[in-house]
Scaffold this motif. Structure first.
Motif, PDB file in Angstrom:
ATOM      1  N   LEU A 176     -38.738  37.232 -20.361  1.00  0.00           N
ATOM      2  CA  LEU A 176     -39.975  38.007 -20.367  1.00  0.00           C
ATOM      3  C   LEU A 176     -40.910  37.475 -21.448  1.00  0.00           C
ATOM      4  CD1 LEU A 176     -40.995  40.490 -18.753  1.00  0.00           C
ATOM      5  CD2 LEU A 176     -40.175  41.932 -20.634  1.00  0.00           C
ATOM      6  N   GLY A 177     -42.153  37.292 -21.108  1.00  0.00           N
ATOM      7  CA  GLY A 177     -43.124  36.818 -22.083  1.00  0.00           C
ATOM      8  C   GLY A 177     -43.552  37.920 -23.039  1.00  0.00           C
ATOM      9  N   ASP A 178     -44.483  37.607 -23.920  1.00  0.00           N
ATOM     10  CA  ASP A 178     -45.005  38.603 -24.856  1.00  0.00           C
ATOM     11  C   ASP A 178     -45.727  39.723 -24.099  1.00  0.00           C
ATOM     12  OD1 ASP A 178     -44.058  36.988 -26.836  1.00  0.00           O
ATOM     13  OD2 ASP A 178     -46.019  36.204 -27.439  1.00  0.00           O
ATOM     14  N   LEU A 179     -45.524  40.958 -24.546  1.00  0.00           N
ATOM     15  CA  LEU A 179     -46.155  42.120 -23.924  1.00  0.00           C
ATOM     16  C   LEU A 179     -47.197  42.693 -24.881  1.00  0.00           C
ATOM     17  CD1 LEU A 179     -43.064  43.981 -22.402  1.00  0.00           C
ATOM     18  CD2 LEU A 179     -44.551  42.282 -21.332  1.00  0.00           C
ATOM     19  N   LYS A 180     -48.426  42.740 -24.428  1.00  0.00           N
ATOM     20  CA  LYS A 180     -49.511  43.246 -25.267  1.00  0.00           C
ATOM     21  C   LYS A 180     -49.437  44.773 -25.351  1.00  0.00           C
ATOM     22  CE  LYS A 180     -54.532  42.730 -25.831  1.00  0.00           C
ATOM     23  NZ  LYS A 180     -55.768  42.232 -25.176  1.00  0.00           N
ATOM     24  N   LEU A 181     -49.608  45.317 -26.555  1.00  0.00           N
ATOM     25  CA  LEU A 181     -49.640  46.771 -26.701  1.00  0.00           C
ATOM     26  C   LEU A 181     -50.911  47.316 -26.058  1.00  0.00           C
ATOM     27  CD1 LEU A 181     -48.266  47.604 -30.264  1.00  0.00           C
ATOM     28  CD2 LEU A 181     -47.044  47.193 -28.127  1.00  0.00           C
ATOM     29  N   SER A 182     -50.762  48.439 -25.377  1.00  0.00           N
ATOM     30  CA  SER A 182     -51.856  49.038 -24.617  1.00  0.00           C
ATOM     31  C   SER A 182     -52.629  50.042 -25.463  1.00  0.00           C
ATOM     32  CB  SER A 182     -51.291  49.748 -23.385  1.00  0.00           C
ATOM     33  OG  SER A 182     -50.646  50.959 -23.781  1.00  0.00           O
ATOM     34  N   VAL A 183     -53.660  50.621 -24.871  1.00  0.00           N
ATOM     35  CA  VAL A 183     -54.451  51.637 -25.569  1.00  0.00           C
ATOM     36  C   VAL A 183     -53.659  52.939 -25.731  1.00  0.00           C
ATOM     37  CG1 VAL A 183     -56.647  50.701 -24.788  1.00  0.00           C
ATOM     38  CG2 VAL A 183     -55.540  52.462 -23.433  1.00  0.00           C
ATOM     39  N   ASP A 224     -56.510  37.183 -33.694  1.00  0.00           N
ATOM     40  CA  ASP A 224     -57.624  38.059 -33.316  1.00  0.00           C
ATOM     41  C   ASP A 224     -57.343  39.527 -33.606  1.00  0.00           C
ATOM     42  OD1 ASP A 224     -59.231  35.955 -32.337  1.00  0.00           O
ATOM     43  OD2 ASP A 224     -58.116  35.968 -30.438  1.00  0.00           O
ATOM     44  N   GLY A 225     -56.107  39.835 -33.995  1.00  0.00           N
ATOM     45  CA  GLY A 225     -55.748  41.207 -34.306  1.00  0.00           C
ATOM     46  C   GLY A 225     -55.036  41.941 -33.190  1.00  0.00           C
ATOM     47  N   HIS A 226     -54.780  41.278 -32.065  1.00  0.00           N
ATOM     48  CA  HIS A 226     -54.054  41.916 -30.973  1.00  0.00           C
ATOM     49  C   HIS A 226     -52.562  41.959 -31.299  1.00  0.00           C
ATOM     50  CE1 HIS A 226     -57.589  41.946 -28.422  1.00  0.00           C
ATOM     51  NE2 HIS A 226     -57.779  40.658 -28.649  1.00  0.00           N
ATOM     52  N   VAL A 227     -51.926  43.092 -30.990  1.00  0.00           N
ATOM     53  CA  VAL A 227     -50.505  43.277 -31.299  1.00  0.00           C
ATOM     54  C   VAL A 227     -49.684  43.116 -30.022  1.00  0.00           C
ATOM     55  CG1 VAL A 227     -48.776  44.782 -32.331  1.00  0.00           C
ATOM     56  CG2 VAL A 227     -51.152  44.875 -33.133  1.00  0.00           C
ATOM     57  N   TYR A 228     -48.613  42.352 -30.124  1.00  0.00           N
ATOM     58  CA  TYR A 228     -47.732  42.079 -28.990  1.00  0.00           C
ATOM     59  C   TYR A 228     -46.288  42.412 -29.357  1.00  0.00           C
ATOM     60  CZ  TYR A 228     -51.566  39.209 -27.088  1.00  0.00           C
ATOM     61  OH  TYR A 228     -52.780  38.768 -26.611  1.00  0.00           O
ATOM     62  N   ILE A 229     -45.498  42.690 -28.331  1.00  0.00           N
ATOM     63  CA  ILE A 229     -44.044  42.675 -28.485  1.00  0.00           C
ATOM     64  C   ILE A 229     -43.583  41.301 -28.030  1.00  0.00           C
ATOM     65  CG2 ILE A 229     -41.851  43.763 -27.892  1.00  0.00           C
ATOM     66  CD1 ILE A 229     -43.527  46.118 -26.727  1.00  0.00           C
ATOM     67  N   THR A 230     -42.972  40.566 -28.934  1.00  0.00           N
ATOM     68  CA  THR A 230     -42.406  39.282 -28.529  1.00  0.00           C
ATOM     69  C   THR A 230     -40.932  39.491 -28.223  1.00  0.00           C
ATOM     70  OG1 THR A 230     -42.037  36.984 -29.183  1.00  0.00           O
ATOM     71  CG2 THR A 230     -41.986  38.617 -30.950  1.00  0.00           C
ATOM     72  N   CYS A 231     -40.558  39.201 -26.998  1.00  0.00           N
ATOM     73  CA  CYS A 231     -39.193  39.466 -26.522  1.00  0.00           C
ATOM     74  C   CYS A 231     -38.289  38.301 -26.914  1.00  0.00           C
ATOM     75  CB  CYS A 231     -39.212  39.689 -25.015  1.00  0.00           C
ATOM     76  SG  CYS A 231     -40.268  41.069 -24.502  1.00  0.00           S
ATOM     77  N   ASN A 232     -37.946  38.269 -28.197  1.00  0.00           N
ATOM     78  CA  ASN A 232     -37.270  37.106 -28.772  1.00  0.00           C
ATOM     79  C   ASN A 232     -35.770  37.296 -28.979  1.00  0.00           C
ATOM     80  OD1 ASN A 232     -37.313  38.944 -30.843  1.00  0.00           O
ATOM     81  ND2 ASN A 232     -38.469  37.669 -32.275  1.00  0.00           N
ATOM     82  N   ASP A 233     -35.222  38.384 -28.412  1.00  0.00           N
ATOM     83  CA  ASP A 233     -33.771  38.625 -28.497  1.00  0.00           C
ATOM     84  C   ASP A 233     -33.279  38.740 -29.940  1.00  0.00           C
ATOM     85  OD1 ASP A 233     -33.494  38.499 -25.675  1.00  0.00           O
ATOM     86  OD2 ASP A 233     -33.401  36.314 -25.772  1.00  0.00           O
ATOM     87  N   ALA A 234     -34.137  39.270 -30.826  1.00  0.00           N
ATOM     88  CA  ALA A 234     -33.754  39.398 -32.241  1.00  0.00           C
ATOM     89  C   ALA A 234     -32.697  40.479 -32.454  1.00  0.00           C
ATOM     90  CB  ALA A 234     -34.986  39.688 -33.092  1.00  0.00           C
ATOM     91  N   ILE A 255     -54.486  48.094 -20.572  1.00  0.00           N
ATOM     92  CA  ILE A 255     -54.482  46.857 -21.349  1.00  0.00           C
ATOM     93  C   ILE A 255     -55.927  46.478 -21.636  1.00  0.00           C
ATOM     94  CG2 ILE A 255     -53.701  44.483 -21.453  1.00  0.00           C
ATOM     95  CD1 ILE A 255     -51.500  46.640 -21.356  1.00  0.00           C
ATOM     96  N   SER A 256     -56.289  46.475 -22.915  1.00  0.00           N
ATOM     97  CA  SER A 256     -57.700  46.391 -23.312  1.00  0.00           C
ATOM     98  C   SER A 256     -57.950  45.222 -24.267  1.00  0.00           C
ATOM     99  CB  SER A 256     -58.107  47.699 -23.997  1.00  0.00           C
ATOM    100  OG  SER A 256     -59.371  47.604 -24.607  1.00  0.00           O
ATOM    101  N   PRO A 257     -59.157  44.684 -24.243  1.00  0.00           N
ATOM    102  CA  PRO A 257     -59.520  43.643 -25.223  1.00  0.00           C
ATOM    103  C   PRO A 257     -59.862  44.220 -26.597  1.00  0.00           C
ATOM    104  CG  PRO A 257     -61.369  44.063 -23.757  1.00  0.00           C
ATOM    105  CD  PRO A 257     -60.220  44.868 -23.226  1.00  0.00           C
ATOM    106  N   ALA A 258     -59.963  45.537 -26.692  1.00  0.00           N
ATOM    107  CA  ALA A 258     -60.316  46.167 -27.973  1.00  0.00           C
ATOM    108  C   ALA A 258     -59.221  45.909 -29.010  1.00  0.00           C
ATOM    109  CB  ALA A 258     -60.535  47.661 -27.790  1.00  0.00           C
ATOM    110  N   VAL A 259     -59.613  45.829 -30.259  1.00  0.00           N
ATOM    111  CA  VAL A 259     -58.681  45.544 -31.352  1.00  0.00           C
ATOM    112  C   VAL A 259     -58.627  46.730 -32.303  1.00  0.00           C
ATOM    113  CG1 VAL A 259     -58.212  44.042 -33.334  1.00  0.00           C
ATOM    114  CG2 VAL A 259     -59.099  43.071 -31.202  1.00  0.00           C
ATOM    115  N   LEU A 260     -57.427  47.143 -32.642  1.00  0.00           N
ATOM    116  CA  LEU A 260     -57.223  48.190 -33.645  1.00  0.00           C
ATOM    117  C   LEU A 260     -56.996  47.508 -34.991  1.00  0.00           C
ATOM    118  CD1 LEU A 260     -56.718  51.113 -34.544  1.00  0.00           C
ATOM    119  CD2 LEU A 260     -54.333  50.834 -33.801  1.00  0.00           C
TER     120      LEU A 260
END
Length: 488
Positions: free
Chosen positions: A24-31, A86-96, A200-205
């Motif tokens: 699974l690739g990186d999952l962007k956090l939603s609004v 750019d400030g976007h937060v992702y979950i990286t599914c890296n099996d940590a 899923i938004s381009p807005a940045v928190l």
């Protein structure tokens, strides 16, 4: 004689990894995810009898194996957060991996957890990541499982980053974990990890002042109790809220037709209104019975749900116990699942947060002087109106002003209802029987925080986990209207 231990003993701690590598690739956090970065990790778990046929060594090994298998089906839980340039937060599914803790509290018995009227502090020790803020998922595991031995039971507690899951996703994972433990090979409810919706938004928190913190006082004194409601009492409550007419010795109580309860001390103020309304029907040639029936139908044809009826009952009791100024605005805030409200709908097992908070406002005077149905109607109107356009409106509002979700009771007059009696909390058999009880940790608790659980008996029973200031708790425990429906 040696003193009785007063805290749990950690016997072992390790990292459990998925038994298959993630694709699974990186999952962007939603609004819906991003506002939860300032919230504590979700802490929920189940209490079981001790399986006498299994050694504790085998049980722990089996749970680690099952957890590893379940993580392979839920790769985000074994990942970490990352924030791009750019400030976007992702979950990286890296099996940590996730933390797995085996603890001992054999000085406690099942009765010590479920028998006291108020939830004991010992129940808060069954969870890892105590008061950990979800933003910390950048450096800490997104999840931890703690298995705690009692003298005659075992508690399986799960702490999950709230910016990664809501209640729907949490319990889907927990149920899958239980399935794997009991020997089921194929996952029954496959999560949907797609990120292609309006959420899923381009807005940045942005966090100008550093990492976010919780927005409520973690140290305020609180009282916590599980109030149980039987199927029968809820049925009676719902019937009362939805009743449109009431006869007394063959007569007709028109006040009840307008939604007023016969025991409402304020109903006399409305007699003139009732007389005027029915008088309009009389002028048009209707008989008394026809006038009453017509006015009854005019009042409302909407059926209020059992849960909305229960929320209205609680709203009144807490408002009464807080002794607020009549002009004070009260807020009843409900978390709603948006998966089925969007067009097109999200998958029912969409993984992540897909919730929004619906506030309903009313003065303390209106909450207490009007009847139970009126309060329930206000909640019903807002929940019913929360459709696709409303969900999108919430998203657009957040995009204009990205922010974390401000949990708390900032004005002393708020109630926040979370979780759901529809969640399959008791559909968990790790191989030795169903849970005896569901309990939660200290996470996200403040004066006015309520969580709804299904009752263990099922069939429409409901448990409310109620957290209030001690004096307010004492007030609702003496509230006749509220307590007449409580079975425990």
């Amino acid at each position: 004689m040696p003193s009785q231990p007063t805290e749990i003993t950690v016997l072992s701690k390790c990292t459990v990894f998925p038994d298959q590598k993630s694709t699974l690739g990186d999952l962007k956090l939603s609004v819906s995810d991003l506002p939860m970065l300032s919230c504590h990790y979700i802490q929920k778990g189940c209490l079981f009898t001790l399986p006498t046929s299994l050694s504790m060594e085998f049980l722990i090994c089996n749970l680690k194996r099952a957890l590893s298998q379940a993580l392979a089906q839920f790769p985000p839980l074994a990942g970490r957060f990352k924030t791009d340039s750019d400030g976007h937060v992702y979950i990286t599914c890296n099996d940590a991996g996730v933390d797995f803790i085996h603890a001992n509290a054999n000085y406690l018995y099942i009765r010590d957890i479920i028998s006291p009227i108020h939830v004991p502090e010992e129940a808060k020790c069954f969870f890892a990541f105590d008061r950990t803020v979800s933003y910390d998922g950048h450096t800490k595991p997104i999840m931890a499982v703690q298995v705690t031995e009692l003298d005659d039971g075992v508690f399986i507690g799960c702490s999950v980053n709230h910016a990664v899951t809501d209640g729907t996703s949490f319990w889907n994972f927990f149920n899958t974990f239980a399935e794997m433990s009991s020997g089921i090979k194929k996952i029954s409810k496959q999560p949907d990890f797609r990120r292609d919706s309006i959420l899923i938004s381009p807005a940045v928190l942005r966090f100008a002042d550093g990492p976010p913190k919780v927005t409520f006082n973690e140290e305020e004194p609180l009282s916590e109790r599980i109030f149980s409601f039987s199927r029968k009492s809820i049925s009676i409550l719902k019937s009362k809220v939805n009743s449109k007419k009431l006869t007394d010795n063959g007569g007709i109580d028109v006040v009840e037709l307008l939604g007023k309860q016969s025991n409402d001390t304020y109903h006399n103020n409305n007699n003139a209104k009732v007389t005027t309304l029915l008088g309009n029907w009389f002028k048009n040639g209707f008989s008394k019975q026809q006038a009453v029936d017509a006015e009854s139908n005019d009042v409302s044809t909407v059926e209020i749900s059992s849960f909305q009826s229960l929320c209205a009952l609680l709203w009144r009791a807490v408002t009464r116990a807080r002794k607020l100024n009549p002009s004070k605005t009260t807020t009843f805030r409900m978390a709603v699942n948006c998966r089925h409200r969007l067009t097109p709908k999200l998958d029912p097992l969409y993984f992540g947060n897909a919730i929004q908070s619906i506030p309903t406002y009313a003065s303390a005077d209106d909450v207490l002087s009007r009847d139970l149905r009126w309060c329930a109607e206000q909640l019903n109107k807002n929940v019913t109106a929360h459709d696709d356009s409303t969900v999108r409106g919430f998203v657009q509002d957040w995009e204009r002003n990205p922010r974390c979700f401000p949990l708390g009771n900032f004005d002393g007059a708020s109630i926040t209802m979370g979780s759901s009696p529809r969640f399959p909390m008791y559909d968990n058999n790790f191989g030795w029987g169903r849970p005896l009880a569901v309990r939660s940790g200290r996470a996200n608790k403040f004066d006015g925080k309520i969580s709804a659980f299904p009752g263990r008996e099922g069939g429409g029973t409901v448990d409310l986990e109620v957290v209030l200031a001690p004096e307010t708790m004492a007030g609702i425990e003496c509230d006749a209207e509220f307590m007449q429906y409580v079975s425990r």
